[in-house]
Write an enzyme that holds these catalytic residues in place. Structure first.
Site, PDB file in Angstrom:
ATOM      1  N   ARG A 195      14.450  -8.863   5.598  1.00 27.89           N
ATOM      2  CA  ARG A 195      15.649  -9.166   3.684  1.00 27.89           C
ATOM      3  C   ARG A 195      14.975  -8.420   2.427  1.00 27.89           C
ATOM      4  O   ARG A 195      13.455  -8.091   3.264  1.00 27.89           O
ATOM      5  CB  ARG A 195      15.459 -10.615   3.318  1.00 27.89           C
ATOM      6  CG  ARG A 195      15.354 -10.415   2.346  1.00 27.89           C
ATOM      7  CD  ARG A 195      15.808 -11.648   1.463  1.00 27.89           C
ATOM      8  NE  ARG A 195      16.697 -12.520   1.982  1.00 27.89           N
ATOM      9  CZ  ARG A 195      17.565 -13.602   2.049  1.00 27.89           C
ATOM     10  NH1 ARG A 195      16.914 -14.786   1.042  1.00 27.89           N
ATOM     11  NH2 ARG A 195      18.558 -14.273   2.786  1.00 27.89           N
TER      12      ARG A 195
ATOM     13  N   HIS B 271      25.286  -9.618   3.423  1.00 31.40           N
ATOM     14  CA  HIS B 271      24.465 -10.759   4.296  1.00 31.40           C
ATOM     15  C   HIS B 271      24.822 -11.225   5.433  1.00 31.40           C
ATOM     16  O   HIS B 271      25.264 -12.120   4.798  1.00 31.40           O
ATOM     17  CB  HIS B 271      24.008 -11.985   3.004  1.00 31.40           C
ATOM     18  CG  HIS B 271      23.042 -12.800   3.391  1.00 31.40           C
ATOM     19  ND1 HIS B 271      22.225 -13.021   4.826  1.00 31.40           N
ATOM     20  CD2 HIS B 271      22.049 -13.578   2.363  1.00 31.40           C
ATOM     21  CE1 HIS B 271      21.986 -14.071   4.367  1.00 31.40           C
ATOM     22  NE2 HIS B 271      21.291 -14.943   3.201  1.00 31.40           N
TER      23      HIS B 271
ATOM     24  N   LYS C 188       0.399  -1.052   0.128  1.00 30.84           N
ATOM     25  CA  LYS C 188       0.086   0.184   0.705  1.00 30.84           C
ATOM     26  C   LYS C 188       0.804   1.304   0.244  1.00 30.84           C
ATOM     27  O   LYS C 188       0.495   2.482   0.029  1.00 30.84           O
ATOM     28  CB  LYS C 188      -0.908   0.198   1.000  1.00 30.84           C
ATOM     29  CG  LYS C 188      -2.333  -1.220   1.133  1.00 30.84           C
ATOM     30  CD  LYS C 188      -2.674  -0.695   2.672  1.00 30.84           C
ATOM     31  CE  LYS C 188      -3.305  -1.766   3.200  1.00 30.84           C
ATOM     32  NZ  LYS C 188      -3.960  -2.499   4.501  1.00 30.84           N
TER      33      LYS C 188
HETATM   34  C1  NCD Z   1      22.390 -16.271  -0.317  1.00 32.48           C
HETATM   35  C2  NCD Z   1      21.201 -14.720  -0.813  1.00 32.48           C
HETATM   36  O1  NCD Z   1      20.074 -15.016  -0.472  1.00 32.48           O
HETATM   37  O2  NCD Z   1      21.926 -14.225  -1.027  1.00 32.48           O
HETATM   38  N1  NCD Z   1      21.116 -17.237   0.098  1.00 32.48           N
HETATM   39  C3  NCD Z   1      21.273 -16.877   1.573  1.00 32.48           C
HETATM   40  O3  NCD Z   1      20.799 -16.611   1.607  1.00 32.48           O
HETATM   41  N2  NCD Z   1      21.660 -18.382   1.116  1.00 32.48           N
HETATM   42  C4  NCD Z   1      22.243 -16.587  -1.532  1.00 32.48           C
HETATM   43  C5  NCD Z   1      21.766 -16.301  -2.896  1.00 32.48           C
HETATM   44  O4  NCD Z   1      20.418 -16.764  -3.077  1.00 32.48           O
HETATM   45  O5  NCD Z   1      22.473 -17.235  -4.109  1.00 32.48           O
END
Ligand code: NCD
Length: 306
Positions: free
Chosen positions: A101, A129, A80
């Protein structure tokens, strides 16, 4: 109140503490079964995920806590037009800690600046990450026993691969580490990682397009998927997606004590036949992620288990 947005938010001493807690959890899971009683983790995932979200959720359950989850931006108020900043403020009212994420680089930082509970970056676009790196580090420690004096080959999509950027940040702090950056020209490691981390710390590295040439000298081979979702056009993805395929024949030139890691999901950059090789550590790596996320949740909630 403390968040983890970048792996460099954690000192090497803290990484050591997290590893020790994870190893203790593996040996004595019952000790931790009620550690997070009455605490809630919110998982906010605006991008697809299997391992990261489910291992965060399994981690919280195994600590005796509860989970509230938003698994798809399309069914939340983001669709939204709600900002990440507002979402973070709101979710702070419902949860004690947030794992997020998001497809945009920097989104987790914005969330942390606006939340009143700790935020863990579970992947922000092609940037970083850090909790995947925690899984990688526990794997390297359990498989090879050390972080120093290692030659680490990173292969595939080094441009968009956020797991690679975070792993380089973490490993650059240990003595005697060398990197071999293996990628097609178009998917080379971004300059900001080279300048801000490798050059600034004086870390030796080489860049090559060949997976075969460096194979015999590697202690760790970190394979990655070509990140289709970050490409501007499908043609480039199709041209680059099969740049590297690790097969038993290619692995024949590697040392017997080398380890193959991959953050997963794999597409076809590692042939299934490699899975039977004892050097293939990627499924063990996925299991390790849960223990490190348990340790991180405990640390950020300030919970000590004796
Ligand atoms: C990774 C990501 O999300 O960056 N995956 C994960 O979290 N294990 C790698 C990927 O998506 O290639």
């Amino acid at each position: 109140m403390r968040s983890v947005i970048d792996i460099l938010d954690l000192s090497t001493d803290e990484l050591e503490d997290l590893i020790n807690v994870a190893l203790d959890i593996i040996d004595h899971p019952d000790k931790y079964a009620d550690a997070c009683r009455r605490k809630k983790l919110a998982t906010l995932f605006f991008e697809p995920s299997t391992r990261t979200r489910m291992s965060f959720e399994a981690a919280m359950y195994e600590l005796g806590g509860n989970v509230i989850s938003m698994t798809d931006g399309a069914t939340s108020s983001a669709s939204k037009g709600e900002s990440v900043a507002d979402t973070a403020k709101i979710v702070s009212c419902y949860a004690d800690i947030i794992a997020m994420r998001h497809p945009k680089e920097g989104a987790a930082l914005v969330a942390a600046q606006n939340a009143s509970v700790p935020v863990i970056n579970a992947g922000d676009g092609g940037h970083c990450h850090p909790t995947q790196t925690l899984a990688d580090l526990l794997t390297i420690r359990r498989e090879l026993g050390r972080f120093s004096d290692l030659t680490v080959g990173l292969c595939g999509d080094l441009k968009f691969g956020r797991t690679v950027h975070s792993l380089i940040g973490a490993m650059s702090r240990y003595p005697g580490v060398k990197f071999v950056l293996i990628s097609p020209d178009e998917l080379r490691l971004p300059d900001y990682v080279k300048n801000d981390i490798l050059d600034r710390c004086g870390i030796p590295y080489t860049e090559t397009a060949s997976l075969d040439d460096p194979m015999p000298e590697l202690d760790v081979l970190y394979m990655t998927r070509v990140q289709r979702e970050r490409f501007f056009n499908e043609e480039d993805y199709v041209r680059l997606k099969d740049s590297y395929v690790l097969t038993p024949e290619k692995l024949a030139r590697a040392r017997q004590d080398m380890r193959v890691l991959h953050p997963l999901p794999r597409v076809n950059e590692i042939s299934v036949a490699v899975d039977r090789d004892p050097r293939a550590a990627y499924f063990r790596q996925a299991a390790n992620g849960k223990y490190m996320r348990m340790a991180l949740i405990l640390m950020l909630l300030g919970i000590e288990v004796r």
